[in-house]
Design a protein around this motif. Structure first.
Motif, PDB file in Angstrom:
ATOM      1  N   ARG B  22       0.633  -1.126   0.065  1.00  0.00           N
ATOM      2  CA  ARG B  22       0.020   0.049  -0.025  1.00  0.00           C
ATOM      3  C   ARG B  22       0.959   1.282   0.039  1.00  0.00           C
ATOM      4  N   TYR B  25       2.585   1.561  -3.128  1.00  0.00           N
ATOM      5  CA  TYR B  25       1.760   2.165  -4.369  1.00  0.00           C
ATOM      6  C   TYR B  25       1.145   3.582  -4.238  1.00  0.00           C
ATOM      7  N   LYS B  29       0.881   5.912  -7.623  1.00  0.00           N
ATOM      8  CA  LYS B  29      -0.458   5.725  -8.353  1.00  0.00           C
ATOM      9  C   LYS B  29      -0.797   6.787  -9.092  1.00  0.00           C
ATOM     10  N   ASN B  30      -0.394   7.932  -8.671  1.00  0.00           N
ATOM     11  CA  ASN B  30      -0.613   9.254  -9.473  1.00  0.00           C
ATOM     12  C   ASN B  30       0.420   9.847 -10.402  1.00  0.00           C
ATOM     13  N   HIS B 118     -12.053  -2.141 -13.911  1.00  0.00           N
ATOM     14  CA  HIS B 118     -11.389  -1.099 -13.885  1.00  0.00           C
ATOM     15  C   HIS B 118     -12.207   0.098 -14.500  1.00  0.00           C
ATOM     16  N   HIS B 122     -13.887   3.126 -12.676  1.00  0.00           N
ATOM     17  CA  HIS B 122     -12.996   4.387 -12.724  1.00  0.00           C
ATOM     18  C   HIS B 122     -13.564   5.252 -13.782  1.00  0.00           C
ATOM     19  N   ASP B 427      -2.339   0.646 -13.971  1.00  0.00           N
ATOM     20  CA  ASP B 427      -2.734   0.356 -12.393  1.00  0.00           C
ATOM     21  C   ASP B 427      -2.021  -1.139 -12.119  1.00  0.00           C
ATOM     22  N   ARG B 430       1.450  -1.223 -11.983  1.00  0.00           N
ATOM     23  CA  ARG B 430       1.971  -0.624 -10.814  1.00  0.00           C
ATOM     24  C   ARG B 430       1.804  -1.362  -9.612  1.00  0.00           C
ATOM     25  N   ARG B 431       0.610  -1.821  -9.443  1.00  0.00           N
ATOM     26  CA  ARG B 431       0.163  -2.882  -8.354  1.00  0.00           C
ATOM     27  C   ARG B 431       0.872  -4.300  -8.134  1.00  0.00           C
ATOM     28  N   CYS B 434       4.535  -3.112  -7.141  1.00  0.00           N
ATOM     29  CA  CYS B 434       4.519  -2.807  -5.864  1.00  0.00           C
ATOM     30  C   CYS B 434       4.370  -4.067  -4.916  1.00  0.00           C
ATOM     31  N   ALA B 459       7.518   2.335 -12.431  1.00  0.00           N
ATOM     32  CA  ALA B 459       6.226   2.835 -12.975  1.00  0.00           C
ATOM     33  C   ALA B 459       6.111   3.941 -13.794  1.00  0.00           C
TER      34      ALA B 459
END
Lengths: 469, 469, 469
Positions: B22, B25, B29-30, B118, B122, B427, B430-431, B434, B459
């Motif tokens: 977490r 990430y 994430k941004n 997703h 989203h 996403d 990246r997850r 991580c 990322a």
């Protein structure tokens, strides 16, 4: 501050599994090191001189290290790697060390990082990460310690708790350093291993001259097939007299052959004269694996087969720097039909031990475990070279155990010339195996008492037994 | 009710590792999206028209989707996939959407499911699973939103936080849409990439005509080897003028060659006249990879090699529906000897970047990581195509990191024409990265500060740097 | 004391995942067993006699067991394995059993250990580990129970909750035991499967005589291509009348062919006369897979392809003990081009089911999942033979699901002749699948309600449906 090596290194994060792994590891962490297949220099133990500066000891000779730096644009000359032509290379240890420190982040996620941190922490008592900022301080610490009496080769050998270590020598070697070790009266057990590639592989540089020399050394007529085989027998006996319990064979493929004596003799004659037929040279290598296996039946040497490396992949690097410069690349390797001639000849022998290594992990579950899981003569060597790493060792266990079991494997060997890293390498292997066993216990596939027994066998007993040490 | 996408998606369940994942990430994430290798249509950004109905946008063009439905007996025509002969196909978006919804359970356990959920959640704010029962409602929601100004291509590009995206155009393309984007004054960075398969591969439909056309466009004599190479140089410069930083090559194998200029010229002459010798056509493709690499040395374009797909496996589907209909099947691919000619030519160049992709995971640990871990010119592309998935990306890291490290890889690229799914794909990547880093930290193989640094590099930074964007 | 089989066997240790796995497993553990591909002896169900002594039931016929003991130096004769020449072998069950118990530790980490402990615990109520010390006691317990009425084959069949089981018979079999089962009025559903290797593979012992016999049985002229195919059609119909829903083909490779009728006829003529051209014999096998697929289109039998085993690897063991003695070794197997002829012929048929198995795990993600994920006729059989194990099944799911989904797989089959171990094998498979699903849920890749649905499908529904049982 985070210590360089955590006590829970490589253990699974889940609490119960971690606790199991800790218990298992506690039972094996102090077991003696048996290192049945390695490449340290017997000269070190013979002369027992101080090791050179930190860079010459830890960086310059380590192909894991310089290949990674080279891949990111650092020149080999700038790391002190000698050229064949004798051109200028960096010789200042501190400069090399700084260069390495600057790029040390490249090793994140690699076994080199684990080994190196382990050496820094456990051998040199360093507790700060190696960076450009700490490079000089660490260099000084190590350089100082290397001058101490208790950092000389024999002292480290003893401190490392090495019960036995094998070096590897070519068939033509006079084993003078082994003789000197013996003469010195020092009690450390350093044995040799018989590596006859130079007199078995027609593609080896100077093959023909090598055979002449083999004849001179042994007094055998290496111009004839019978004399050539006798010369091998003599050299094997000589190596055995210096403790050798194994021979080692680095062929490009796993191919074996089992020709009639007449056919083998004829093949030898052609190859001896310098055959320009690639298939003949290949067939000769194949035949020689079987010949070596037959000799093993007589003299008890364990036969090790290490196939599958495409050596010296970059022509330019080979021409400038020579062999072993990080450009040996694994290739796909087949075993099933390749080994059949040898196995049809000696595979059912219960007194023979043939240890198979691979650089092609696809063969673990598909070929090697099924073969080792039925042929009495076969055992599987540990995850090798690029796979001598946490993920590599885990995959080895996951892909071989269910078919070959643990007892058709031979524990760990470090396969290294990097003497100071030997405890680190065995430590990583012991931790990975304990983590694997802990998972089996946590998943109720194995009882805890069995896991404890196995932990000791994987860390110590199996290697000792398989290699007859 | 369960949300369609959980904040902990793809993170390890064990508490400490999850917490680490977490944190990692949260730091990435941004970050902006860098999409250096993709197949979106530049027309979208040029015209900036509303996307068509939900089915035409999300289902009909997505071969991951229609291949799965086809495998379970749904006809391609019923999913709106056009036939070459122009026979009748379903054109009603709602009907296609309902059909898809009915079979949506087939995607359980697949990356398509993750991407699609997703996008629903989203992009379109949907919070109920897609089923036959909710199909119409979701269709209406999406159809409505697609008419809004802020769902047009450029608005989404900005909302997706895309810093740069590459499209892929053939060598003969006039890049008119790229010209139109430039002329529009819009600031979104959309660059092209040079994909010359149609003028490099003698087996490509219309190869000879394509070369004629290449001659006309460039004014070079593509009847001669020299003129042909000049034409490539010209087109590469033209593509560079529209921002291209890379070329892309979809050869069936990784074979390369490095012929003498005379031999290359002779081969070109034979192939130019339409050689019926398969080996010659293959050798020409092999030679052209090396030629492209040499041009890259001059003009700085990054060279991408994507081998190993057996295209259009079903003859019947190919004849009825044409290319790219889900029937491209990976095959075993060898790299070590195949790449040697190219690497002997340019592999040690530190200013060249060659990015290797594979559909054959067995090559990760055995061949690609060892090669990329030593050759300065080589880098590894991310897990590709069928392997652009959680398990696939995890295996990529597990099998390449220990030998090649992280820094010989190039971050993530989405390789997609499915524009709305781009944030979902990044996403997921990246997850997964991580989660992988969190495991390394939890197992004490990496410090937490290093993991944070690496998370950002995987990322964002590595892709930007490797592709020179 | 530790129970032999823990309720949490094979579940992930992390608390939340374990809890999910338990819930999923609770929903499927009592589902009936569907065993669509197996090798139990129909004689057992026909005669319903007591099973012989513990060793003859559980050890002597189990090649997983004797191959492991053989690999560690135990002679096959000492385990009661009969020689072809009728030489003396151990016949005393208790002696064999003791020998096995002494070496039982070899199976640590193998599926045999899980199955065997499961049988001891759940079938025979034993709660102490098998060791040299407990061997006699366990032997007596089992020997006694085997004499009980409720340990006879039919009683066990019912106690095991077997809804349907398939045996495998050769094309020339008269199915007398199946007839006897039918005549007995017993309601257990035991069906046959059509395994025509002996009349399809020109390399099979007695191929020519087998074809003569096939002609006699069917009244067809097996000297002609047409008559030969008719004979197959007749036998398939005969097998169907005894419940067969599938045919099964154990070819060395996955090669298929689709010759013109004239070419096939000519090939048949050559092969029928005993062709000494290996390529012809291979081509004939390849053609026959396609012929079988075409017949399946007519009669609805499911076609199973099991390629990739190099049978009888040790010549000496084969000559002394015959087939199926643990010396079948997997080899690399290619599917993409090998299956193309068959798939171009019938691959798009939605009413055909072809189930692919492999011993080469490298084909899962690279070839098999992409093929089964698009061809309507293709489904993937479960992890097979050496891979029918916790790690093997886990790898199967990890490497096939993302591309083929769950619904292009066919649930589990036990593939065994070891009748008492059938519940153990299905139990292991159910647990591994529940653990895999639990992980997907814990990582938020799947909702819990979906996982429950899938657990039932993987344990029961998919096999029933795919095999049309």
């Amino acid at each position: 501050m985070v210590a360089l090596t955590d006590p829970d290194l490589l253990f699974p994060p889940e609490a119960q599994s971690r606790s199991l792994a800790r218990d298992l590891y506690a039972g094996v962490k102090n077991l003696p090191i048996v290192s049945p297949h390695g490449h340290t220099d017997p000269r070190w133990y013979a002369l027992n001189e101080p090791f050179p500066d930190p860079a010459q000891l830890l960086i310059v000779p380590d192909h894991y290290i310089f290949r990674m730096l080279f891949s990111q644009g650092v020149r080999l000359e700038d790391l002190g790697v000698a050229t064949l032509g004798g051109g200028p290379v960096e010789t200042d240890g501190r400069t090399i060390w700084r260069r390495f420190a600057e790029y040390y982040y490249l090793f994140r996620g690699t076994p080199t990082r684990l080994w190196f941190d382990h050496v820094l922490a456990h051998l040199f008592g360093i507790d700060e990460p190696l960076t450009a900022a700490t490079a000089d301080r660490h260099y000084d610490t190590i350089a100082t310690l290397l001058q101490w009496e208790n950092f000389r080769p024999r002292a480290l050998f003893e401190r490392f708790n090495i019960e036995a270590i094998a070096t590897t020598e070519g068939a033509l070697d006079d084993l003078q350093w082994h003789q000197m070790i013996r003469d010195s009266g020092w009690q450390g057990r350093v044995v040799t291993a018989y590596r006859p590639d130079a007199v078995v592989d027609p593609d080896f540089e100077g093959f023909s001259t090598n055979l002449d020399q083999l004849g001179e050394i042994t007094g055998c007529d290496t111009g004839s097939w019978g004399g050539y085989l006798d010369a091998h027998r003599q050299r094997r006996a000589f190596f055995k007299s210096f403790g050798a319990t194994s021979s080692d064979h680095g062929h490009p493929t796993a191919e074996t052959a089992n020709l009639s004596d007449a056919a083998a003799q004829e093949l030898f004659n052609r190859v001896r004269r310098g055959s320009d037929d690639e298939r003949e040279r290949k067939l000769f290598r194949a035949q020689m694996l079987t010949e070596m296996a037959k000799m093993s039946l007589d003299d008890g040497l364990v036969l090790q087969i290490h196939p599958g490396s495409q050596r010296n992949h970059s022509r330019a690097v080979f021409e400038k720097f020579g062999r072993d410069k990080g450009f040996d690349i694994p290739t796909r390797t087949d075993y099933v039909m390749a080994l059949k001639p040898l196995l049809d000849c000696v595979g059912l022998e219960r007194d023979l031990t043939v240890i198979l290594f691979t650089l092609d992990e696809t063969s673990y579950a598909r070929e090697l475990a099924p073969l080792a899981g039925v042929y009495p003569a076969l055992k599987l060597g540990p995850a090798w070279w690029f796979h001598d790493s946490p993920e590599g060792m885990r995959r080895f266990r996951e892909m071989t155990t269910e078919t070959a079991g643990f007892y058709n494997t031979v524990g760990f060997n470090d396969d290294t010339r990097a003497f100071p890293s030997i405890p680190a390498r065995h430590d990583v292997a012991r931790r990975v195996d304990c983590a694997f066993l802990a998972r089996l216990v946590a998943e109720h596939r194995l009882r805890e008492d069995e896991a404890h027994e196995l932990a000791g066998e994987l860390a110590y007993t199996l290697a000792k037994k398989a290699y007859r040490l």
